[in-house]
Design an enzyme around this catalytic site. Structure first.
Site, mmCIF file in Angstrom:
data_model
loop_
_atom_site.group_PDB
_atom_site.id
_atom_site.type_symbol
_atom_site.label_atom_id
_atom_site.label_comp_id
_atom_site.label_asym_id
_atom_site.label_seq_id
_atom_site.Cartn_x
_atom_site.Cartn_y
_atom_site.Cartn_z
ATOM 1 N N GLY A 41 1.648 2.746 -2.759
ATOM 2 C CA GLY A 41 1.213 3.521 -3.920
ATOM 3 C C GLY A 41 2.109 3.331 -5.141
ATOM 4 O O GLY A 41 2.391 4.272 -5.876
ATOM 5 N N HIS A 67 -20.459 0.345 -17.912
ATOM 6 C CA HIS A 67 -19.717 1.007 -16.838
ATOM 7 C C HIS A 67 -18.998 2.248 -17.367
ATOM 8 O O HIS A 67 -17.816 2.164 -17.733
ATOM 9 C CB HIS A 67 -18.696 0.035 -16.237
ATOM 10 C CG HIS A 67 -19.326 -1.098 -15.497
ATOM 11 N ND1 HIS A 67 -19.552 -1.069 -14.141
ATOM 12 C CD2 HIS A 67 -19.816 -2.285 -15.934
ATOM 13 C CE1 HIS A 67 -20.130 -2.193 -13.759
ATOM 14 N NE2 HIS A 67 -20.310 -2.946 -14.834
ATOM 15 N N LYS A 117 16.436 2.665 8.294
ATOM 16 C CA LYS A 117 16.826 1.241 8.365
ATOM 17 C C LYS A 117 15.909 0.308 7.565
ATOM 18 O O LYS A 117 16.406 -0.578 6.856
ATOM 19 C CB LYS A 117 16.909 0.802 9.836
ATOM 20 C CG LYS A 117 17.682 -0.492 10.053
ATOM 21 C CD LYS A 117 19.188 -0.319 9.925
ATOM 22 C CE LYS A 117 19.779 0.247 11.198
ATOM 23 N NZ LYS A 117 21.209 0.618 11.052
ATOM 24 N N GLU A 162 -17.794 4.603 -15.763
ATOM 25 C CA GLU A 162 -16.688 4.997 -14.879
ATOM 26 C C GLU A 162 -15.346 4.459 -15.366
ATOM 27 O O GLU A 162 -14.295 4.991 -15.012
ATOM 28 C CB GLU A 162 -16.970 4.534 -13.437
ATOM 29 C CG GLU A 162 -16.846 3.025 -13.166
ATOM 30 C CD GLU A 162 -18.131 2.238 -13.464
ATOM 31 O OE1 GLU A 162 -18.974 2.745 -14.240
ATOM 32 O OE2 GLU A 162 -18.279 1.106 -12.943
ATOM 33 N N GLU A 207 -31.593 -13.106 -11.866
ATOM 34 C CA GLU A 207 -30.373 -13.346 -11.087
ATOM 35 C C GLU A 207 -30.736 -13.655 -9.634
ATOM 36 O O GLU A 207 -30.082 -14.461 -8.981
ATOM 37 C CB GLU A 207 -29.460 -12.102 -11.142
ATOM 38 C CG GLU A 207 -28.186 -12.256 -10.306
ATOM 39 C CD GLU A 207 -27.245 -11.051 -10.374
ATOM 40 O OE1 GLU A 207 -27.586 -10.059 -11.042
ATOM 41 O OE2 GLU A 207 -26.180 -11.108 -9.750
ATOM 42 N N CYS A 211 -25.180 -0.377 -14.273
ATOM 43 C CA CYS A 211 -25.278 -1.835 -14.396
ATOM 44 C C CYS A 211 -26.374 -2.370 -13.476
ATOM 45 O O CYS A 211 -27.544 -2.161 -13.760
ATOM 46 C CB CYS A 211 -23.915 -2.475 -14.160
ATOM 47 S SG CYS A 211 -23.750 -4.026 -15.076
ATOM 48 N N SER A 260 0.806 -1.229 0.000
ATOM 49 C CA SER A 260 0.000 0.000 0.000
ATOM 50 C C SER A 260 0.841 1.281 0.000
ATOM 51 O O SER A 260 0.419 2.297 0.535
ATOM 52 C CB SER A 260 -0.948 0.058 1.211
ATOM 53 O OG SER A 260 -1.765 -1.068 1.229
ATOM 54 N N ILE A 313 7.275 -14.748 -0.619
ATOM 55 C CA ILE A 313 7.578 -16.004 -1.314
ATOM 56 C C ILE A 313 7.026 -15.966 -2.741
ATOM 57 O O ILE A 313 7.685 -16.318 -3.703
ATOM 58 C CB ILE A 313 6.955 -17.197 -0.559
ATOM 59 C CG1 ILE A 313 7.683 -17.392 0.774
ATOM 60 C CG2 ILE A 313 7.037 -18.473 -1.400
ATOM 61 C CD1 ILE A 313 7.062 -18.453 1.654
ATOM 62 N N GLN A 358 17.047 0.402 4.106
ATOM 63 C CA GLN A 358 18.323 -0.319 3.917
ATOM 64 C C GLN A 358 18.077 -1.827 3.847
ATOM 65 O O GLN A 358 18.644 -2.521 3.006
ATOM 66 C CB GLN A 358 19.274 -0.018 5.075
ATOM 67 C CG GLN A 358 19.698 1.435 5.169
ATOM 68 C CD GLN A 358 20.626 1.656 6.361
ATOM 69 O OE1 GLN A 358 21.478 0.827 6.656
ATOM 70 N NE2 GLN A 358 20.454 2.774 7.054
ATOM 71 N N GLY A 406 1.273 1.931 -7.844
ATOM 72 C CA GLY A 406 0.461 2.216 -9.032
ATOM 73 C C GLY A 406 0.448 3.697 -9.355
ATOM 74 O O GLY A 406 0.573 4.096 -10.516
HETATM 75 N N1 GLN Z 1 -25.284 -8.728 -11.567
HETATM 76 C C1 GLN Z 1 -25.714 -8.017 -12.747
HETATM 77 C C2 GLN Z 1 -25.440 -8.805 -14.011
HETATM 78 O O1 GLN Z 1 -24.632 -9.696 -14.016
HETATM 79 C C3 GLN Z 1 -25.053 -6.650 -12.819
HETATM 80 C C4 GLN Z 1 -23.579 -6.691 -12.960
HETATM 81 C C5 GLN Z 1 -22.893 -5.392 -12.637
HETATM 82 O O2 GLN Z 1 -23.467 -4.530 -11.949
HETATM 83 N N2 GLN Z 1 -21.666 -5.223 -13.073
HETATM 84 O O3 GLN Z 1 -26.033 -8.528 -15.029
#
Ligand code: GLN
Length: 538
Positions: free
Chosen positions: A16, A508, A190, A510, A406, A382, A14, A149, A193, A18
């Site tokens: 950072g 998505h 340290k 985002e 689902e 989603c 952690s 490891i 090092q 990335g």
């Molecule tokens: N569980 C839902 C699906 O598989 C939505 C998936 C999600 O939000 N990424 O369609």
């Protein structure tokens, strides 16, 4: 010829790696180099797609449909260049390749071993992006901490790689921690090092040390670290805690990390990094003229890393709107019709998060009823979009028992159901509808106004979809399917006509928001929240 930079971590996780990798890449890119970053993860899962978000945070999906580590999100947000499957390799994938080759007889009777077969396969993957000819510099981040490891084969591969490529073509940056002992009032070198000694034991002399610290590192401390770790004083880089990750490239520029790297790699300095638009982004981010409160309704809210890309998208959209976006994490499990006002009434906008499984889903549906009826800006991603469809079916159209298959396979109205091509799938890993798909937007809709064009592509990760058998009923009742996949005809965006902002996407967004290109859906959602805040205060 491609040059290679390896980034290892010592002392603790952690630190950072990335962000340091992405920041260095940004500076080199801003000087005119073509740079990419890849991440090697030491765990045995073939990819993070099967991991619970509580384990490693969000699973980041690339254009080509790879399920990858969330650090790839940082790489894309900083560089504004898409990554791919080749940018994220795990121990599991390396072993899978070697074992598959062994089964095909590729090793001609040899004993297959960690050295050289596993390390050769690691090196082949390390060179893959470089060999494409698309990049001048490849930065490879090694997950884990030196001494673990499980990262040993990767460290050994780096040692061989450096030897094969030569000192000016492959360098190692080691990220360490300089802790401050409050009782002694001192910074301590340290642990650094010791972690460099661990690297030396494996035959690797780091070229540059990036030292995470809460306090400035004096020249004396730099000299001490340099002397005991065999590096130049100017190769001891201070990395102070920053108020935002987007400060780090500028902090690294001040420390001349990019210059030191280029001189070690014997590459021209070219121009000073052009960070003007980056600074403008930061200027707007740090000097907002307004503020909004957005609720992020999900079931992994204890671990914000599970929603990393969503949170960063709000940072980009906030900067674009010169608006401070305060994201409140709200657990969907605790939301019911009779406490919805108390939990959500103060918010200027509500985002219902993606997710899987039944936990917390009714709270998401109750949330959506509240924001729909109270004209609070709503953005569903989603599963969040699917919940909006279920809510509208149950409460507006009158489809009693509307649900997603689902959760309830034999529900009365399967308004969300499994995609046809998913029905034969039995394996879990890498089998969802993944990666970039096209979508056509209907003119005259909010979605069209937001994107300003009819043809878009967005990234997906799901197995279920809007059940088109119900489409007519929904459209008659005022829920518009404003985005449709041109080939499969799947509904990708839904929205409401008579609401200030009510938009849900099956994809998505985002995953595509970057500093250079904040995502329009987030930008317009924050703008709608701003409007809502203004209305409320009037
Ligand atoms: N569980 C839902 C699906 O598989 C939505 C998936 C999600 O939000 N990424 O369609």
């Amino acid at each position: 010829m491609t040059k290679y930079i390896f980034v290892t971590g010592g002392v603790t996780s952690s630190l950072g790696k990335g962000i340091i990798s992405a920041s260095l890449a940004k500076l080199l890119q801003a000087r005119g180099y073509r740079v990419t970053i890849q991440k090697f993860d030491p765990y045995i899962n073939i990819d993070p797609g099967t991991l619970n978000p509580y384990e490693h945070g969000e699973c980041f999906v690339t254009e080509d449909g790879a399920e990858t580590d969330l650090d790839l999100g940082h790489y894309e947000r900083f560089l504004n260049v898409p990554t791919s499957q080749a940018n994220n390799i795990t121990t599991g994938r390396i072993y899978q390749n070697v074992i598959n080759a062994e089964r095909q007889g590729a090793y001609l009777g040899k004993t297959v071993q960690v050295v050289p077969h596993i390390t050769d396969e690691i090196k082949r993957n390390m060179r893959m992006l470089g060999n494409s000819g698309d990049f001048d510099i490849v930065i490879t981040e090694l997950g884990g901490t030196v001494g673990d490891i499980e990262s040993l084969p990767f460290i050994e591969a780096v040692r061989q790689f450096k030897w094969e490529e030569g000192a000016n073509n492959a360098i190692v940056i080691h990220l360490t921690l300089i802790p401050f002992l409050a009782a002694a009032g001192e910074l301590k070198t340290k642990p650094t090092q010791h972690s460099v000694k661990a690297l030396l034991e494996y035959g690797i002399q780091p070229d540059i040390l990036v030292c995470r610290t809460e306090h400035p590192i004096s020249q004396d401390i730099r000299k001490k670290i340099a002397l005991f770790c065999n590096v130049n004083v100017n190769a001891v880089i201070e990395s102070r805690d920053a108020s935002t990750i987007y400060d780090v490239p500028l902090l690294m520029m001040k420390e001349q990390l990019d210059k030191t790297v280029l001189s070690k790699l014997k590459l021209a300095q070219k121009n000073e990094p052009d960070m003007e638009s980056w600074k403008e982004f930061l200027g707007r981010l740090k000097n907002p003229t307004s503020e909004v409160r957005i609720g992020l309704i999900g079931k992994y809210v204890e671990l914000p890393d599970a929603y990393k890309s969503i949170i960063e998208s709000f940072v980009h959209a906030g900067s674009k709107n010169e608006c401070k976006v305060k994201v409140e994490y709200i657990h969907s499990e605790g939301i019911y019709p009779d406490n919805a006002h108390e939990k959500l009434g103060h918010l200027d906008g509500v985002l219902v998060a993606p997710g899987f499984g039944s936990r917390g889903i009714e709270g998401k549906i109750d949330t959506i009823k509240y924001v729909r009826e109270n004209n609070v800006p709503f953005f569903g991603i989603c599963l969040g979009m699917q919940c909006a469809v279920i809510e509208y079916g149950r409460n507006v159209i009158g489809l009693e028992g509307a649900h997603t298959t689902e959760i309830e396979e034999n529900c009365a109205h399967p308004v969300i159901n499994m995609m046809e091509e998913q029905k034969q799938v039995t394996e879990k890993g890498g089998t969802m509808r993944l990666g970039s798909y096209p979508c056509d937007l209907k003119k005259g809709t909010k979605a069209y106004a937001i994107y300003g064009r009819t043809h878009i592509t967005e990234r997906h990760r799901h197995r279920y979809e809007f059940n088109s058998a119900y489409l007519q009923q929904y459209e008659d009742a005022g829920m518009v399917a404003s985005g449709i996949n041109p080939e499969s005809k799947l509904v990708e965006i839904i929205e409401l006509k008579n609401h200030p902002f009510f938009v849900g996407g099956q994809f998505h967004p985002e995953l595509k928001s970057t500093v250079a290109n904040p995502h329009p859906l987030f930008v317009k959602f924050v703008a709608a929240a701003k409007e809502h805040a203004k209305k409320v205060s009037n």
